[in-house]
Design an enzyme around this catalytic site. Structure first.
Site, PDB file in Angstrom:
ATOM      1  NE  ARG A 111      -0.226   0.113   4.950  1.00  0.00           N
ATOM      2  CZ  ARG A 111      -0.681   0.345   6.156  1.00  0.00           C
ATOM      3  NH1 ARG A 111      -1.961   0.614   6.330  1.00  0.00           N
ATOM      4  NH2 ARG A 111       0.110   0.295   7.205  1.00  0.00           N
ATOM      5  CD  GLU A 150       0.450   5.530   9.007  1.00  0.00           C
ATOM      6  OE1 GLU A 150       0.986   4.536   8.474  1.00  0.00           O
ATOM      7  OE2 GLU A 150       0.399   5.678  10.241  1.00  0.00           O
ATOM      8  CD  GLU A 306      -3.906   4.678  12.024  1.00  0.00           C
ATOM      9  OE1 GLU A 306      -3.004   3.867  12.328  1.00  0.00           O
ATOM     10  OE2 GLU A 306      -4.194   4.950  10.856  1.00  0.00           O
TER      11      GLU A 306
HETATM   12  C1  GLA Z   1      -0.702   2.734  10.450  1.00  0.00           C
HETATM   13  C2  GLA Z   1      -1.795   2.698   9.421  1.00  0.00           C
HETATM   14  C3  GLA Z   1      -2.882   1.754   9.755  1.00  0.00           C
HETATM   15  C4  GLA Z   1      -2.350   0.485  10.367  1.00  0.00           C
HETATM   16  C5  GLA Z   1      -1.504   0.815  11.553  1.00  0.00           C
HETATM   17  C6  GLA Z   1      -0.961  -0.380  12.277  1.00  0.00           C
HETATM   18  O1  GLA Z   1      -0.792   3.737  11.346  1.00  0.00           O
HETATM   19  O2  GLA Z   1      -2.329   3.967   9.142  1.00  0.00           O
HETATM   20  O3  GLA Z   1      -3.583   1.483   8.562  1.00  0.00           O
HETATM   21  O4  GLA Z   1      -1.597  -0.188   9.425  1.00  0.00           O
HETATM   22  O5  GLA Z   1      -0.420   1.564  11.116  1.00  0.00           O
HETATM   23  O6  GLA Z   1      -0.169  -0.004  13.377  1.00  0.00           O
END
Ligand code: GLA
Ligand code: ZN
Length: 675
Positions: A111, A150, A306
């Site tokens: 990704r 991200e 997150e």
């Molecule tokens: C990142 C991503 C999420 C997930 C987390 C796992 O922050 O944005 O999609 O993969 O890591 O820790």
């Protein structure tokens, strides 16, 4: 302001019901209510589901998810899904696939994998964002937009190379100017045609550990790629903004090296970020990173987009957050300016690489788990806090400068040492303030310096146009400025300012540096105090780099204690205008810096927020004439704090108890004292 439709600290996180059936989603909804979850981030990675081919778009499944969430009173942070492209697109349009640092054309997979100059990516991602905005702009659940995911990673494909040349043409105007700026007379690298310029990669100028033969081209490529990804973000941003007033963000990654987040933040309505400390990450590093994220938009509260409720999957050793730690670290984020507490993820996936990543709903699938209980308790507390903390601010008199261009230049440098890490140096100074309970802002070069009494610029190696003048004015007006070894050396294209380091900072600091010694990892020198300063006296060790400096007006507070430069200055202070400027010529042991900054702050009248025992962190947010002091006990054991008289009558928002005098905070406990 993100809180118009939900005026409390949002509680929720990434939610991927497209990975399971509707019955399970009903079960999720039941459990969300139990846990007081009120925001779900959906549609983060569903591009292939929405768009199975060129012309078909399917949103009905997403309608259902949003509608069900709305019916249950759960708000939605709606992502655009452009963080990973569909397989069919990768097959049909190879331009969307990146070329990596070693020149390998990537295949479909992973990704965050799209080339930022792929016409296909730009066209389809913008279109998708526009369609989502059109469809959901008035959806009752919608409270925020979350573009892609991200952003990061660079591409070295031919489209990027071409775009890089155009970018350079705009930046330099002519090849002559570029050759000059990049110092291409070195190794006979003069360019005569624009298309002789190729991206600096493992196939051209860059080698192990991110170092470069030509810092100037490597720096420009970083700037260019950061802007290129930002352009992709902005295409989506505009597509949404045209149709919707709901705040737009994308989730950042703290001190992530590849993107200049200060530039990015200008194009975000609210900063959001993903915080993933490991069990052994110092809590001061997390604190600093939150402060940096708050600093990106001049102190505006940010979203904790997150964090894991329990463990990550992608670290080498994915320890569980110990009981109480998830709550503690959630409040740590709030203490530093977060107005949301959100997780990755609400339910664990059962396949692929994130099945061992923690979630509010674990594989057990029911509410009788430690993690679910802890989340539920926190959720209830956040409900009880209502809107009390929302949009409150941290007021700091001390600030630390952070600059991505400077970081890139420092870390691309070939010499003087591989051991110099910019973020570590920034943290060294942050920690010294943190250990003194001095509240600190992390700021960019464009911030208004006059908001502060003390500004520290660790390893300010690169002096971009206007920066020396800004520091000059700040010190003349009465500010205290501190910088370190390996500062003031180059301009914005990494060309040395000759005549003695630290170049343009030299008059402000009243010293000049002649040579720079790099120490082997086990070697050290000594900082010998000429007379006591605050609590400092005698000698302290230092390592890493030692600048060999001469005073040209600055007071010498300490000298080197050994080697051939024994007796040369290592710590100096220069009176300049109404203020003073310090130079720390080596990397001191922590006790030295803690003592030094304690005394500098005392002299400047910058007060510690409170006296607390080791491991008890303190910050203060305030609004509407009220202040909220956060006390966070990072120790597993109870800690004792003496609250001064100014706290008489203060109430802990979490328990409603009034607090005064000797106060005991349970291990991993949190107080939020309102006064
Ligand atoms: C990142 C991503 C999420 C997930 C987390 C796992 O922050 O944005 O999609 O993969 O890591 O820790
Ligand atoms: Zn590319």
């Amino acid at each position: 302001m993100i809180h118009e439709k939900l005026p409390k600290i949002w509680f929720g996180g990434d939610y991927n019901p497209e990975q399971w059936d509707e019955a399970k989603m009903e079960e999720d909804l039941r459990m969300f209510k139990l846990a007081n979850i009120d925001v779900a981030t959906v549609n983060v990675f569903s591009w292939a589901r929405i768009q199975p081919d060129e012309d078909t778009y399917r949103f009905e499944w997403l309608d259902k998810i949003l509608d069900r969430l709305a019916e249950e009173g759960i708000k939605v942070c709606l992502a655009t899904s452009t963080g990973a492209h569909p397989a069919w697109m990768a097959k049909r349009y190879p331009d969307i696939r990146r070329v990596d640092h070693n020149g390998l054309k990537r295949q479909f997979g992973g990704r965050h994998n799209s080339c930022p100059h792929s016409p296909t990516y730009r066209m389809y991602s913008e279109r998708l964002a526009a369609k989502l905005a059109e469809r959901y702009k008035d959806h009752p659940a919608l409270v925020a937009w979350h573009i892609a995911n991200e952003y990061g990673g660079y591409c070295y494909c031919d489209n990027c190379a071409e775009a890089f040349r155009d970018w350079l043409k705009k930046r330099y105007g002519s090849l002559d100017a570029l050759n000059q700026a990049w110092y291409t007379a070195f190794w006979g690298h003069t360019f005569y045609e624009w298309d002789e310029i190729v991206p600096p990669s493992g196939m051209s100028e860059e080698w192990g550990g991110g170092r470069s033969n030509f810092q100037s081209i490597s720096l420009d490529y970083r700037r260019f790629q950061s802007e290129s990804l930002l352009d992709c973000y902005r295409l989506e941003y505009e597509a949404i903004k045209k149709q919707s007033d709901v705040p737009i963000t994308t989730n950042l990654m703290g001190t992530y090296p590849e993107l200049d987040y200060f530039t990015w933040a200008k194009h975000m309505d609210v900063v959001s970020w993903d915080s993933y400390p490991s069990l052994d990450t110092p809590v001061s590093v997390t604190a600093m990173t939150h402060d940096l994220m708050r600093g990106l938009k001049g102190g505006q509260p940010f979203m904790l987009m997150e964090q894991t409720p329990s463990q990550q999957n992608w670290q080498a050793y994915n320890s569980l957050k110990r009981p109480g730690v998830m709550r503690l670290w959630s409040y740590q984020a709030v203490a530093h300016g977060a107005d949301t507490v959100m997780f990755f993820q609400l339910r664990r996936s059962i396949g692929a690489c994130e099945k061992y990543h923690g979630a509010v709903i674990e594989h057990a699938g029911h509410e009788h788990t430690r993690v679910f209980r802890e989340c539920t308790e926190l959720g209830a507390e956040l409900v009880s806090l209502q809107d009390k903390l929302i949009d409150s601010r941290l007021n700091s008199k001390a600030a630390i400068l952070f600059d991505w261009d400077n970081r890139w230049a420092v870390e691309l440098s070939s010499g003087p040492t591989v051991a110099l890490k910019y973020v570590d140096q920034v943290h060294t100074y942050y920690k010294a303030l943190y250990d003194n309970n001095i509240q600190t802002d992390m700021i960019g070069l464009e911030e208004d310096f006059d908001r502060y009494e003390l500004i520290i610029a660790p390893v300010l190696y690169m002096i971009k146009p206007g920066v020396a003048e800004k520091i000059d004015a700040f010190v003349k007006r009465g500010g205290t400025f501190i910088t370190t070894f390996f500062s003031g050396i180059v301009n914005e294209t990494d060309i040395v300012t000759v005549g003695g380091y630290p170049g343009k900072l030299r008059p402000i600091l009243g010293i000049w540096a002649e040579e720079i010694d790099a120490l082997f990892p086990d070697a050290s020198n000594r900082i010998v105090m000429k007379k006591p300063y605050g609590s400092l006296s005698g000698d302290y060790s230092c390592n890493l780099l030692c600048d060999l400096i001469h005073s040209e007006g600055a007071e010498v507070l300490a000298e080197y204690g050994s080697d051939f430069y024994k007796g040369m200055p290592v710590v100096t202070r220069n009176q300049y205008g109404e203020g003073e400027a310090w130079y720390i010529a080596s990397n001191p042991e922590p006790a030295f810096l803690t003592g030094l900054l304690a005394e500098i702050c005392r002299e400047k009248g910058i007060q510690p927020l409170l006296e607390t025992p080791e491991g008890v962190e303190v910050t203060e947010r305030s609004k509407d004439g009220k202040s909220f002091t956060f006390l966070l006990n990072h120790n597993a054991e109870e800690a004792q704090v003496e609250l001064p008289a100014t706290y008489a009558g203060a109430t802990d928002l979490l328990t409603g108890r009034s607090m005064a005098g000797t106060t005991f905070i349970p291990g991993r406990g949190v107080f939020i004292l309102e006064k």
